[in-house]
Motif scaffolding. Structure first.
Motif, short mmCIF file in Angstrom:
data_model
loop_
_atom_site.label_atom_id
_atom_site.label_comp_id
_atom_site.label_asym_id
_atom_site.label_seq_id
_atom_site.Cartn_x
_atom_site.Cartn_y
_atom_site.Cartn_z
N LEU A 210 -0.72 -1.95 -9.08
CA LEU A 210 0.38 -1.99 -8.12
C LEU A 210 1.02 -3.38 -8.07
O LEU A 210 2.25 -3.52 -8.11
N ASN A 211 0.19 -4.41 -8.00
CA ASN A 211 0.72 -5.76 -7.97
C ASN A 211 1.51 -6.09 -9.23
O ASN A 211 2.56 -6.72 -9.18
N VAL A 212 1.01 -5.61 -10.38
CA VAL A 212 1.68 -5.89 -11.65
C VAL A 212 3.07 -5.24 -11.67
O VAL A 212 4.07 -5.87 -12.04
N ALA A 273 4.52 1.95 -1.56
CA ALA A 273 3.38 2.63 -0.94
C ALA A 273 2.96 3.72 -1.91
O ALA A 273 3.78 4.54 -2.33
N ILE A 274 1.69 3.72 -2.27
CA ILE A 274 1.17 4.67 -3.27
C ILE A 274 -0.20 5.19 -2.82
O ILE A 274 -0.79 4.66 -1.88
N THR A 279 -6.76 7.26 -1.04
CA THR A 279 -6.48 6.01 -0.35
C THR A 279 -5.02 5.61 -0.52
O THR A 279 -4.52 5.52 -1.64
N ARG A 280 -4.37 5.37 0.60
CA ARG A 280 -2.98 4.93 0.58
C ARG A 280 -2.91 3.41 0.67
O ARG A 280 -3.53 2.80 1.56
N LEU A 281 -2.20 2.79 -0.26
CA LEU A 281 -2.08 1.34 -0.32
C LEU A 281 -0.61 0.94 -0.27
O LEU A 281 0.24 1.64 -0.82
N ILE A 282 -0.33 -0.19 0.38
CA ILE A 282 1.02 -0.74 0.39
C ILE A 282 0.97 -2.16 -0.12
O ILE A 282 -0.06 -2.84 -0.06
N ASP A 283 2.10 -2.63 -0.63
CA ASP A 283 2.20 -4.00 -1.11
C ASP A 283 3.68 -4.35 -1.24
O ASP A 283 4.55 -3.46 -1.17
N ASN A 284 3.97 -5.62 -1.44
CA ASN A 284 5.35 -6.06 -1.62
C ASN A 284 5.37 -7.41 -2.30
O ASN A 284 4.36 -8.12 -2.34
#
Length: 290
Positions: A210-212, A273-274, A279-284
């Motif tokens: 996700l971060n990538v 958000a994925i 498990t639901r994860l968010i990032d930005n």
């Protein structure tokens, strides 16, 4: 001061005891910082406490799993509650007080008042969790009134939440300064989250993508890519990497409004958000205009 378990630093569990302590500090003209949390603390939370300590004489950390920001079927009952361990971590970084009310203290019988915002609450998290920001804004407004801090620090990982809180504070003229704390990440870039404990080893490895994907998305925008094209490519990458995708988008960094097609003309934020497994994860990531 305590009517709960023995903890590694002082704790209060009701508004009256909290205000007594704050009143004593105010008499000594001490600057008070505040970090609201739902517990299950990790290094990301502790970094917010450390940030508050840089400019405040005393720092209060609230630990309250807020029922009003969970929808039916979400993980309220399963959400980790680790008050004793949390207090030990807070003592180690220098926090001064834990405030850990129960639901009855926060929402007494007959409670009917909520805080409702529009603006930055539109879209993103509100699509799948329409209840969420009413719950967040209400509990944070209550906590500000209870703690009456000079400064409150919120993590940038929950970026939409940070923008909502800033808007609420401006609109309601609340006398508290809001600071954002940078997202703390694992060595492979995965943003620290209390929900990471739900990931098994295989899911944990997949989650690091996700971060990538977000960094590549932000880099493309910073390099002058068309917003619509870069967003589409990021969405395709996310769909191939994760079990489901709620959103992968670029937004105005301040208002969170959608951006027009073409290169970015002002600072942007890319957000996602994925789900990996259950498990639901968010990032930005930030995408500042060159």
């Amino acid at each position: 001061m305590s009517n709960g378990p023995e903890l590694a630093l002082p704790a209060v569990y009701n508004i009256a005891d909290l205000r007594d302590q704050v009143r004593q500090w105010r008499k000594d003209d001490l600057r008070i910082g505040f970090v609201p949390t739902m517990g299950a603390l990790h290094d990301g939370h502790l970094a917010l406490v450390t940030q508050a300590l840089e400019t405040c004489d005393r720092v209060i950390v609230s630990i309250f799993v807020n029922p009003t920001q969970f929808a039916p079927g979400e993980d309220f009952d399963a959400y980790p509650r680790t008050l004793e361990a949390d207090a030990t971590k807070l003592a180690d970084v220098g926090a001064h007080l834990v405030y850990s009310p129960d639901a009855g203290e926060m929402y007494p019988e007959g409670y009917v008042t909520t805080v409702h915002l529009t603006g930055p609450t539109h879209g993103l998290e509100s699509v799948s969790r329409p209840h969420f920001f009413n719950g967040v804004a209400t509990v944070v407004c209550k906590l500000f009134n209870q703690v009456q801090p000079d400064l409150a620090v919120f993590g940038e990982k929950d970026y939409q939440q940070l923008m909502v809180i800033r808007r609420m504070v401006r609109d309601l003229n609340l006398p508290v300064e809001i600071e954002g704390g940078q997202t703390v990440r694992e060595a492979d870039g995965l943003a620290l989250s209390s929900r990471n404990v739900y990931l098994n080893a295989t899911e944990r490895e997949r989650a690091s993508r996700l971060n990538v994907i977000l960094q590549e998305f932000a880099d493309a925008l910073k390099s002058g890519a068309n917003v619509a094209d870069a967003q589409h490519q990021a969405q395709l990458k996310a769909q191939s990497a994760f079990d489901s995708v709620d959103y992968v988008v670029a937004r105005d960094a301040e208002s969170l409004e959608a951006l027009p097609s073409g290169p970015i003309e002002r600072d942007a934020r890319v957000l996602a958000a994925i789900r990996v497994g259950k498990t639901r994860l968010i990032d930005n990531r930030a995408a500042p205009k060159a």
